[in-house]
Every structure is written in C-alpha cells, then in structure tokens.
Design an enzyme around this catalytic site. Structure first.
Site, PDB file in Angstrom:
ATOM      1  N   ASP A 109       0.846  -1.193   0.000  1.00 19.90           N
ATOM      2  CA  ASP A 109       0.000   0.000   0.000  1.00 19.90           C
ATOM      3  C   ASP A 109       0.887   1.251   0.000  1.00 19.90           C
ATOM      4  O   ASP A 109       1.808   1.357  -0.807  1.00 19.90           O
ATOM      5  CB  ASP A 109      -0.969  -0.057   1.189  1.00 19.90           C
ATOM      6  CG  ASP A 109      -2.045   1.021   1.146  1.00 19.90           C
ATOM      7  OD1 ASP A 109      -2.946   0.915   0.305  1.00 19.90           O
ATOM      8  OD2 ASP A 109      -1.960   1.967   1.947  1.00 19.90           O
ATOM      9  N   ASP A 247      -7.888  -7.262  -4.758  1.00 23.56           N
ATOM     10  CA  ASP A 247      -7.596  -5.928  -4.210  1.00 23.56           C
ATOM     11  C   ASP A 247      -8.633  -4.933  -4.715  1.00 23.56           C
ATOM     12  O   ASP A 247      -8.861  -4.814  -5.917  1.00 23.56           O
ATOM     13  CB  ASP A 247      -6.198  -5.503  -4.667  1.00 23.56           C
ATOM     14  CG  ASP A 247      -5.639  -4.330  -3.873  1.00 23.56           C
ATOM     15  OD1 ASP A 247      -6.438  -3.456  -3.472  1.00 23.56           O
ATOM     16  OD2 ASP A 247      -4.414  -4.282  -3.665  1.00 23.56           O
ATOM     17  N   HIS A 276      -6.429  -6.799  -0.741  1.00 22.27           N
ATOM     18  CA  HIS A 276      -5.439  -5.751  -0.554  1.00 22.27           C
ATOM     19  C   HIS A 276      -4.477  -6.066   0.589  1.00 22.27           C
ATOM     20  O   HIS A 276      -3.327  -5.628   0.573  1.00 22.27           O
ATOM     21  CB  HIS A 276      -6.158  -4.427  -0.273  1.00 22.27           C
ATOM     22  CG  HIS A 276      -5.249  -3.241  -0.219  1.00 22.27           C
ATOM     23  ND1 HIS A 276      -4.471  -2.854  -1.291  1.00 22.27           N
ATOM     24  CD2 HIS A 276      -4.992  -2.345   0.769  1.00 22.27           C
ATOM     25  CE1 HIS A 276      -3.780  -1.772  -0.965  1.00 22.27           C
ATOM     26  NE2 HIS A 276      -4.072  -1.453   0.288  1.00 22.27           N
TER      27      HIS A 276
END
Length: 297
Positions: A109, A247, A276
C-alpha cells in the site's frame, strides 16, 4: 497512542522501540540479526499487519517494522504535514539513525510509495524490493477509481470523510473490507482491538484521513516528479511483485503495469483469493515468496 506494552492478547509480543529524531515519537519493532528486512505498512494499518512475518523472517535476518507517523504505536502530532514526502523524510531519518544497509524492503500500500521514493534517493542502502499490493508511482500506470477511492471521493465531496475515517476505532473492519480484506477468519476480539486501538479519537485519525486524500487530490505528484530523474536507481535493484487479485484499493492491473514498466521480466505472482491485505489473507504464501526471493537474489 497505544500503550507501549500492549500485546493484544499476546498476538503482538514484540519489544517496543522508539525513535524521536524525526520530531515525534516513532515506534518500530527490531527483532533478529543479520541483513535487515524492513516491512512498511499502509492505510489504515500498522506494524501489526506483519505480526506473523516477524518470527520466521527474524530467524535469519534483522526484521524492522516501523509504524508511520499517525499510525500504530507512533505518535500523531497535530501540527505536522501528513504527506508522502513527510512520511519518506521520517523513514529516511529512522534508517540513517539505525544505519541500515543491504536492506530488503517489503512494502505494501502506501509503504510501496514510501519505500520506492527512499530507494530512489538512497540506492546504496537497498539490496532488493518485494512489493505487495502496491505500486511505486514511477511506472506511469494510470490508477482507476477503485471501490476504495470511489468511497473516499464520495465522502470527500459530501464533506463526510473526516467523520467516516474519524471513527476507525469502531469501523476499522468495514473500511478494510472496502479496500479488500478477504480472510475474515482472522477477525477476532484481539484483531479488532489491535487495528482499532490507534484511532480512539478523531484527532488520532489524522494520518488515516490524509493518506487517501494525498493521492485522490493529486498532492503526491510534485514529489513523485522529483524522483523520475533517479529512476535508474530503482530499475537496478532486484524486485518481485505479489498481487492479491481481489484488491479493491489498488487495481491489480495497475499494480502489474506499474511494476512491469520499471522491472520488465521480473517475477509477478498473482494470489487469486487474496485482497489488498495479503498479509492477512495469505500470510504463509507471502512469507514463502519473500524467503524464496531473498535466497534467489
């Protein structure tokens, strides 16, 4: 801030360390010995995301897991700028203070953008990069409006984003599901307490509110542009990408395009049933990939 001694039912048993050279109290875990593996989290998580990774990786390496400013056991100073550039500067100061070299970066991320920006500027400290559900920002891939960023945009336009992301102590699970948390079997009282604990007040949610706005409003672009002349420093490093294909925060196709533009022909592993947060959805798979990647490079 979370109490430094809090272990969340023994699920986070690691000795806390704190660094204050960045002008705030920054928490990090430092376990094992050997060449360092540095694991960087994103939104709206903290080092707890890597709790299962630390023991196996620390068997052969020094594993360092920082909490970004405004997250985890780190402080949330009210008068700081919560921008990509600031987070990178905080990370630079920590790495320099610990004098880390031969680093394997494990980045997910926002950790991907932070770690990549660092690697561009300090290539002599980086050995390799393992990317996980993230992008660098330097592959000229055009991110689509994923369910997560549509959610952020809708609330930003309505003026309700500070309210929605200002109560992460109670809605952390729904926010992470919006981004793509697939393995709900990991969710129990300790899990909820750990992920909600950094955000007991709206003021403590400042970092989590600003992260998605930084991308959505294009505030990261000038800083990213500064890095493009240094792109060869990134291209020269061994890299692998693992993608949780469910995701909903960063589209898998965007991740793959960004990675392939910088590291054509380097390994890309698709994890079909992960979202994710592959650290939660498929930890054993990701740990094995990291170990394989290190041993082969």
């Amino acid at each position: 801030m979370i109490d430094a001694r809090e272990t969340f039912g023994g699920t986070w048993p690691y000795q806390p360390h704190f660094f204050e050279g960045g002008g705030f109290r920054m928490h990090y875990v430092d376990e094992g010995s050997g060449d360092p593996i540095v694991c960087l989290h994103g939104e709206p998580t903290w080092g707890y995301l890597y709790r299962r990774f630390i023991p196996p990786l620390a068997a052969s390496h020094r594993v360092i897991v920082p909490d970004h400013m405004g997250f985890g056991k780190s402080e949330t100073p009210p008068n700081r700028e919560y921008s990509l550039e600031t987070h990178v500067e905080n990370f630079i100061k920590l790495v320099e203070a610990l004098d880390l070299t031969n680093i394997t970066l494990v980045i997910q991320d926002w950790g991907g953008l932070i770690g990549s920006a660092f690697a561009l500027r300090y290539p002599d400290r980086i050995k390799r990069l393992f990317l996980l559900n993230t992008l660098t920002g330097y592959g000229n891939a055009t991110p689509g409006l994923t369910p997560w960023f549509q959610f952020v945009l809708n609330h930003h336009r309505a003026g309700t984003l500070p309210e929605v992301l200002g109560h992460l102590n109670v809605n952390i699970l729904s926010v992470m599901k919006t981004q793509g948390l697939e393995n709900l079997s990991v969710v129990d009282a300790d899990w909820l307490a750990a992920y909600g604990a950094p955000f007991t007040t709206k003021e403590e949610c400042l970092g989590a509110i600003e992260f998605p706005l930084d991308a959505l409003l294009g505030r990261i672009q000038p800083y990213l542009a500064e890095g493009f002349p240094l792109i060869d420093n990134l291209k020269s490093k061994p890299a692998m990408l693992a993608v949780g294909m469910k995701d909903r925060a960063i589209a898998p196709d965007t991740q793959i395009a960004d990675f392939s533009a910088i590291w054509p022909g380097r390994p890309i592993i698709k994890i079909p049933n992960a979202g994710h947060f592959s650290q939660e959805d498929a930890p054993d798979t990701v740990i094995a990939l990291i170990e394989l990647f290190i041993s082969s490079t």
